[in-house]
Design an enzyme around this catalytic site. Structure first.
Site, short mmCIF file in Angstrom:
data_model
loop_
_atom_site.label_atom_id
_atom_site.label_comp_id
_atom_site.label_asym_id
_atom_site.label_seq_id
_atom_site.Cartn_x
_atom_site.Cartn_y
_atom_site.Cartn_z
CB THR C 52 43.44 -29.85 84.38
OG1 THR C 52 44.67 -29.41 84.95
CG2 THR C 52 43.74 -30.89 83.32
CE LYS C 80 25.40 -46.68 93.29
NZ LYS C 80 24.59 -46.79 92.09
CG HIS C 129 49.39 -32.67 84.43
ND1 HIS C 129 48.34 -32.88 83.57
CD2 HIS C 129 49.10 -31.49 85.06
CE1 HIS C 129 47.47 -31.90 83.68
NE2 HIS C 129 47.92 -31.05 84.57
#
Lengths: 304, 304, 304
Positions: C52, C80, C129
């Site tokens: 993809t 983070k 998708h």
């Protein structure tokens, strides 16, 4: 038209070598040429390699091409169990050229058979790394003015070092060569290469000592790294680990025209005090890689 | 001509600051300018940083340049034991500019000494992150109309926060500033900075309480994160962890012209209810980073 | 003007589908069109997906756009602790379009709400998708000459396979369809889809046996993978694991016009002896993905 892959250095003829040298010199004069305008190149690095990848990707960029790909296989579908066959068939549908690095020997040849577009091997395990050999040759012709009648000294791991093997194959296409191999017995040049040279009547000499006297007559000193992993017996490694390290003081007896090559990355096999010696050429050699790779891409795609 | 690296914020003079502000405003009006046509920039992130990397890479793209590099060191030859020296010497042969992020303090300066092409420091450990400071300054001049006579309030981790340190250094080049530092005692502004301000006769005040009254007079409220890792004693952390969090209700007494900055990423030190307050400026500040980095690149390469 | 995201296949109308088919055909004829000149696209892959990602990035490159982003979340600020909200707000400030893949269901819709620029969902967990569905449709219209009056056979994991669910939704916008579902009981088509078809008076049939007789009448055979992880009881998996594998000999009774689709990557659910059968279409289907994605990008940004 048959597609022109570069998988093994022996895929190229003497004429190919000379053509690449000529093109590399042309790209060195003028690195930015829009030959890849509108073209997309897949840069598929199934294992990391900064130098090779960055020099390829810079070469593609300077030729005006676009890049898609990955820099290690963890970002690829390989993690989902996809075969190399399917990955290459898929990618070769999208792009105009594939540059591939893979840890498994023979994978590049296999990819070239599956792919519709040309494949350039950027290293397949311990097997082949032909673009390295071509940049080594370009570094030799640039510094020595010729590819024949050379005294080549190779040092370090001559058993597993794919770069030295390929360089022997390529340079033996040119006359008057003389090879000198300096390595610990465990990492000596394999018989198939010394035998090959013997059959072609090319003189070659073997040494275990790496001393100033041995290399005094060299045109090219090709350093490689002695890696601990290569030794079955750690005591053997301890014995030789400091023997095949080049120090600046060892260069006193060498010719002015000597140039020192190394495929890089180097760890400690060349002391940093060598770096400022005018005979040290490995960083420029790396730069030559960019021009040589531009040449190889142009040659592969028939753009020049 | 000496190459113009940007390693520390103090590499720039007051005139450089003003020039960058001017150029950033120009790029904000017209972000797409083909100044890097035919140029390749290495984006070397030895540790991940989405924001800084993406804003640099977008800046390079909008300037028409090409990018090579890596987004973390696991895809680089560092894993093979290559030194930073060799990596930089190699890469600087290929490209026209290096943008580098590295976890070790001092690495950027070292790289700039090795490299033939200019180096822009995109953060070297706890040391410097000068492009962040310049985008902070651009955010200040855009919102306050000036870089002098400002009441700057800094909150949170003032001990380890490199962005606040650099901002103090840069803004102290301009007249009439007043600094206010709000932090837990363990993370107070280091003496070298309060001393530096004292010597320059710039007033600064310290607080441990973060209350609406304390910040009522602020022009700029610069928030940073209090990280658990910074505390040797977890009980100390537990005591202060909820004290330095900005909530929307705390902004009632503040000036209309106040703007809140944060270098991002934020974790919980600014409540999301602040985001829709017109005084919240941190997302626009991040956008300013793109224009500021275009300005820095153009200035570094002398393209403007 | 409202921005035109593509998050779920149902965001598109029948007219959108037909427009994408038309545009994809146009890009297949002429893939290199400079519609994205001066534009930057963020390619944000929070989980790896070579196919993809590479087909999107090639599509963007062939349209003349620039790409910034990451290929897995380990190189992003997510490590983070940054929220998706903040990452998207930041990135949408820099770029003209976001293509995003994320493991969490619903993340793409959320991103589209936060982002100022259009978002194309490149897969959000088991949810949607949509670009896969559109390339499936383009593969169907190319090979069958129509999008209606089709006998569609779906095989394998019909419970978790998001591609089959979306394809049902899209194709049910066209008349005269007939669906056949072949799956182990544990992985049968969920009731919501069979119910949906029933309400729309679209015939559908269910089978547990995958035999040559069952598929003799198919126009499209859509294969998917039966994954071990989907089974709570390993014995159940052992029972069915070899049942839903397509072998070349099973295709003898099928129509000449049958085409076999697979979203890829395939592991072993289609034997490699099928690859050379002219009815195998999955590699060309992947190529169609590039043209379809060019079409989707052009449609999303209103460039055509």
């Amino acid at each position: 038209m048959k597609k022109k892959d570069l998988i093994s250095i022996t895929d190229y003829t003497r004429n190919d070598y000379l053509r690449i040298m000529e093109l590399a010199a042309e790209f060195e004069k003028n690195p930015n040429q829009n030959l890849l305008e509108g073209k997309v190149v897949a840069s598929l690095f199934f294992e990391p390699s900064t130098r090779t990848r960055l020099s390829f990707e810079t070469a593609i960029s300077r030729l005006g091409g676009r890049i898609v790909g990955f820099s290690d296989s963890s970002s690829s579908s390989v993690t989902k169990g996809e075969t190399l066959h399917d990955t290459i068939r898929m990618v070769s549908n999208y792009v105009d050229l594939i540059v591939m690095r893979h840890p498994i020997e023979g994978s590049a040849r296999y990819a070239s058979e599956v792919s519709k577009v040309p494949v350039i091997n950027a290293g397949d395990g311990a097997n082949q790394h032909p673009t390295q050999t071509l940049l080594d040759m370009y570094s030799i012709i640039k510094t020595q003015g010729r590819l024949d009648n050379l005294k080549i000294y190779m040092v370090g791991d001559l058993k597993y070092g794919r770069t030295v093997h390929s360089l022997i194959m390529a340079l033996s296409e040119f006359e008057g060569q003389e090879f000198h191999f300096i390595a610990p017995p465990e990492l000596a040049m394999p018989r198939e290469y010394t035998q090959f040279l013997k059959e072609k009547n090319i003189p070659c000499y073997e040494y275990t000592d790496f001393t100033p006297e041995v290399i005094a007559d060299a045109d090219i000193l090709y350093m490689t790294r002695v890696q601990k992993e290569r030794f079955s017996d750690p005591i053997e490694y301890e014995k030789v680990k400091n023997v095949y390290i080049l120090k600046n003081e060892m260069l006193k007896l060498t010719k002015d025209s000597l140039r020192i090559l190394h495929p890089l990355p180097r760890v400690n096999e060349i002391c940093t005090d060598v770096d400022s010696n005018p005979k040290a050429y490995y960083f420029t050699q790396a730069l030559n890689g960019m021009y040589t790779r531009e040449a190889i891409i142009a040659h592969t795609l028939g753009l020049k």
